[in-house]
Design an enzyme around this catalytic site. Structure first.
Site, short mmCIF file in Angstrom:
data_model
loop_
_atom_site.label_atom_id
_atom_site.label_comp_id
_atom_site.label_asym_id
_atom_site.label_seq_id
_atom_site.Cartn_x
_atom_site.Cartn_y
_atom_site.Cartn_z
N ASN A 38 82.70 10.25 48.42
CA ASN A 38 82.19 11.42 49.16
C ASN A 38 82.84 11.45 50.52
OD1 ASN A 38 80.27 13.66 49.13
ND2 ASN A 38 79.29 12.60 50.84
N LYS A 39 83.04 12.65 51.06
CA LYS A 39 83.77 12.70 52.35
C LYS A 39 82.90 12.39 53.55
CE LYS A 39 84.12 17.73 52.70
NZ LYS A 39 85.02 18.85 52.97
N VAL A 82 88.89 13.66 48.60
CA VAL A 82 89.75 13.74 47.40
C VAL A 82 90.94 14.64 47.72
CG1 VAL A 82 89.86 14.43 44.98
CG2 VAL A 82 87.75 13.43 45.90
N GLU A 170 67.69 33.79 53.31
CA GLU A 170 67.01 32.62 53.88
C GLU A 170 67.47 32.37 55.32
OE1 GLU A 170 67.10 29.24 51.08
OE2 GLU A 170 65.07 29.92 50.62
N ASP A 298 78.27 23.32 41.39
CA ASP A 298 78.95 24.59 41.65
C ASP A 298 80.35 24.66 41.03
OD1 ASP A 298 76.71 25.16 43.08
OD2 ASP A 298 77.68 25.34 45.02
N ALA A 314 70.87 24.39 43.20
CA ALA A 314 70.48 22.98 43.23
C ALA A 314 69.76 22.59 41.94
CB ALA A 314 69.57 22.74 44.43
#
Lengths: 410, 410
Positions: A38-39, A82, A170, A298, A314
């Site tokens: 993960n970044k 990545v 939202e 996604d 989600a």
């Protein structure tokens, strides 16, 4: 089997983190080598980002340190970005190393879909990460500070939100709640501030909301001072504002784009067949081209029985995480996999403080009850990934201050 | 006397507000009509602005509503900006009305003195008002948010402060305290942040500080990470940074200028003889050209017995306010006036949290003791203008949050 299978998970979003947590729980010691890439060192809750973006909640309540969610003795975590996925040679190229895999899980999330509208990429902000919402929050407040230095610049107090769907609604609800606080803090007359929500579609709120809930929601928003420009596409975004389809130009120093997302462009670059960046996966969420590659969240497209793709959110990503983790365990144990069966529970869209609308299967909810339900959904997710302590930390004993005035996070 | 004398006071800074408060106390009902004009509804404590500018205190702790300081039945308050002073015809032109006076008190403060250095006026910020410090605070924090969006832009994390005198030093001390908090909030490596304090003079801190206190102060600052570039004038300021006298260019997205002030330019425009915008006043603080005009604070120049002008600061402005109020009462009662006699008590310069250096007549103070003394000086002023309740409100039960997240001010 000759050697321990290597499982690489790209991305610690909803899909990736749930896959990791479930694998950690289900795999026996030595059954597989699992690596999560993960970044950032944290996982963040995309569905909560509208609040820190508007400044109505601290961004630390929307993120959790990955080290607090996984056991690094069981899952190897690499903080890296990545660069390229190479499914032909079963490897992933990171910034400073290359990983080989036997099974790959891609949960690299989305990018803003700007539909080729000129200037959006360059001049509009989007609600997509901790960095981007921290930036939006500061940008909005900075506009108030700038306005007080140049009171002729009314455009500093004009906020255009492109997209009145789920995320746009939202965010606008929170922003409308935040404006009176900023007006008091900066001695600004609230009547000078404009929030304009623009959408090409004729109705605001998510497309699956029934008409009466849409009307209820738009009423709530209008009472907070939100102006709608519906059936109105954005033709162009410039540093000075937005040009609308009807020829009007809105001068605005803040344009936020929430008009849509597409899958991460790394997939297309890697040779996957995509539609709007998303891979139409098989029953077990695998790439039809590369069956050792699972694609979730996604980046994936799952078709409903009606033949339309389910919206990426989600809820589906979490369920995909469960399914992929189970199927990975089946795979390493040479057992048959189970197809993904999406249990769509419904949607609740927040409209700001104490207000929401939602549709649960066929049941409609609105007002305080819906807002409470929204909180329960958030709490349920936190419980799912981190148990009671995480609910406690992020929702009960949460960070209160908006600005950089506190000493610890997470 | 045929009619009630009209006294007009321009500016509610240290000088103007003290004059008003003292007149309100000393004048009997009907003795004079007093009007106070100020462009904001609040008085602010310029000596406290370095804290809200850096974000180490809330700007509301640096201001007080004028309505809380004066009795509007006794003193007529007008919120307006002075357009022009016309001492020949004894009138003042405001935005939307003209006031005639018998006695005028000018306390219109200062403007940044940029010594003709190109670009400073356009691209550097200055610590001069609630609006300007609220802007600086937001600008600094915004740079952290921007850096996270464009990590190649190291200049977002470079902060240049031009001027290492009193104001520059006090601001730099606070900014250095604020940086670690912002680094934690924005996940920024503190070693990437640079604070560079540039001054043409060979020493930092106010010029009247003894050498050992200057060394002590600079040591404190350096330990906090401040870099000094002394004996180095700024040659030019551009949108990209500053060009120094030694030919070096510092790329910086934030340049704050505290290199000096001059009197309000309205005085020169009104025909007063000025030096750096300041009028050299007579023994009773009046204009030698227009004896019905009293000039106080940063607009006035008072010579010391040594023949050099006293530095313009809060201390002298407050004492001038007392003197002018007394002399105005004498004037309306046809009694002789008393010349101004400045009692210089000394200077204490803050170096950030818990650190200060000072010289009280001949006594040197430093460290925690000096920092406490600084607080006592601030408290004494609040007591003087607003009594115990104001000390309570601004220093004890003060606003804690930095950002726009609270509901009441003052």
């Amino acid at each position: 089997m000759a050697k321990t299978p290597r499982i690489v998970i790209l991305g610690a979003g909803y899909g990736g983190i749930v896959t990791s947590i479930r694998l950690q729980k289900k795999l026996r010691a030595g059954e597989a080598e699992v690596t999560l890439v993960n970044k950032h060192v944290y996982h963040y809750m995309t569905t909560h980002l509208h609040m820190p973006a508007a400044g109505t909640d601290h961004h630390d309540n929307a993120r959790v340190r990955i080290a607090d969610l996984i056991d690094e003795r069981k899952i190897h975590f690499i903080k890296s970005t990545v660069q390229r996925v190479d499914p032909v040679h079963k490897r992933v190229i990171l910034e400073d190393q290359t990983l080989e895999y036997d099974y790959l899980v891609i949960g690299l999330g989305s990018e803003a879909e700007t539909f080729g509208i000129p200037g959006l990429k360059e001049y509009a902000m989007s609600i997509k990460s901790i960095n981007s919402v921290r930036f939006i929050r500061q940008h909005v407040e900075y506009m108030f500070a700038k306005y007080k230095m140049e009171p002729q610049r009314k455009d500093y107090l004009t906020f255009v939100v492109g997209g009145a769907g789920f995320t746009g609604t939202e965010f606008v609800g929170e922003l409308a709640d935040r404006i009176p606080v900023l007006c008091r803090c900066y001695d600004v007359d609230p009547s000078l501030v404009r929030i304009i929500n623009v959408d090409a579609s004729p109705a605001a709120l998510p497309p699956d909301m029934p008409v009466d809930l849409v009307e209820y929601g738009m009423d709530v928003m209008r009472r907070k001072g939100v102006q709608y420009k519906l059936s109105t596409p954005i033709r162009e975004c410039t540093p000075e504002g937005v040009l609308l389809g009807d020829g009007h130009f809105i001068r605005a120093a803040t344009v936020i784009w929430s008009g849509g997302v597409r899958g991460n462009s790394l997939l297309e670059k890697a040779g996957f067949e995509v539609q709007r960046g998303r891979v139409r996966v098989d029953d077990c969420l695998r790439s039809p081209q590369f069956p050792h590659v699972f694609i979730i969240g996604d980046c994936s497209m799952v078709m409903s029985p009606e033949g339309t793709p389910y919206p990426a959110n989600a809820q589906i990503a979490v369920q995909q995480g469960y399914n992929v983790a189970r199927n990975l365990v089946c795979s390493v144990r040479m057992r048959p996999m189970q197809p993904f069966d999406y249990d769509y529970k419904g949607t609740v869209a927040s409209l700001g403080r104490g207000e929401a609308v939602g549709l649960l299967k066929v049941k409609k909810v609105k007002g305080r009850k819906a807002a409470l339900l929204k909180k329960l959904i958030d709490a349920r997710y936190l419980y799912l990934i981190g148990g009671i302590p995480l609910v406690w930390k992020k929702m009960i004993f949460k960070q209160g201050a908006i600005s950089g005035n506190h000493h610890v996070w997470m």
